[in-house]
Design a protein around this motif. Structure first.
Motif: not given
Length: 199
Positions: A116-117, A141, A143, A161, A174, A178, A181-182, A184-185, A188
């Motif tokens: 997911d990140v 997304p 970081v 980010i 950061a 993320l 906040d889906n 924002l994910q 990005l």
């Protein structure tokens, strides 16, 4: 990097800057539900790929993880690749870390597709890392630590980010932003994918 080279060798020194590239068909946004099930992953997944080491920010991220796991107890960190730095976390957080180990490069894209990140806490000024480009192409997304010249590839707050190096609190903030906040994910990740298509 070029500026640093010229500072040392003079402005007339010949330079050539090769551009990193990625296969955007292999590294592409697609969900891999089967691999998530295989690994028993039900919550949000953070991904680190490459050599997990001191210069790649292992100790920095180690200090960020408790704040992330306290805010998101079901989150998991997947570490894919070699590990020369061993995380020393409290026992209660050990279940939140999955060590995949070294794998063939042609399997790496599958891990990008279950994450997911993407996190990259490097403290080494290394130009534009290929793993970041692979994450971008996968629509993740990101970081990551601020690197000299990174703004040539990524816009902070638009494609990723970007946080100061050596700052575990900024990393935790950061990542938590993320994970909460889906929308924002997705924004990005979509912007990062678009940026990757130019490479």
């Amino acid at each position: 990097i070029v500026d640093g080279f010229r500072n040392v060798y003079g402005t007339q020194a010949p330079t050539h800057t090769p551009c990193t590239g990625v296969d955007t068909k292999i590294f592409a946004p697609r969900k891999n539900v089967a691999w998530r099930k295989k690994l028993g992953l039900t919550g949000p997944v953070l991904l680190f790929t490459g050599g997990f080491s001191i210069v790649k920010g292992g100790p920095i991220f180690e200090r960020a993880l408790p704040k992330i796991f306290d805010a998101h107890p079901d989150a998991k960190l997947l570490i894919v690749g070699s590990e020369s730095y061993t995380l020393r976390l409290e026992t209660k957080y050990e279940k939140n870390v999955v060590h995949v180990g070294q794998i063939p490069h042609d399997e790496v894209n599958a891990y990008f597709n279950i994450a997911d990140v993407f996190v990259f806490p490097t403290v080494f000024n290394e130009g534009f890392p290929n793993v970041v480009l692979e994450a971008m192409a996968s629509g993740l997304p990101i970081v990551m630590s601020e690197l000299p010249g990174i703004e040539e590839y990524l816009r902070n707050g638009k494609d990723a980010i970007i946080v100061p190096q050596f700052n575990p609190d900024a990393f935790a903030t950061a990542v938590n932003l993320l994970l909460a906040d889906n929308k924002l994910q997705k924004a990005l990740g979509a912007n990062a994918r678009k940026a990757a298509e130019t490479y």
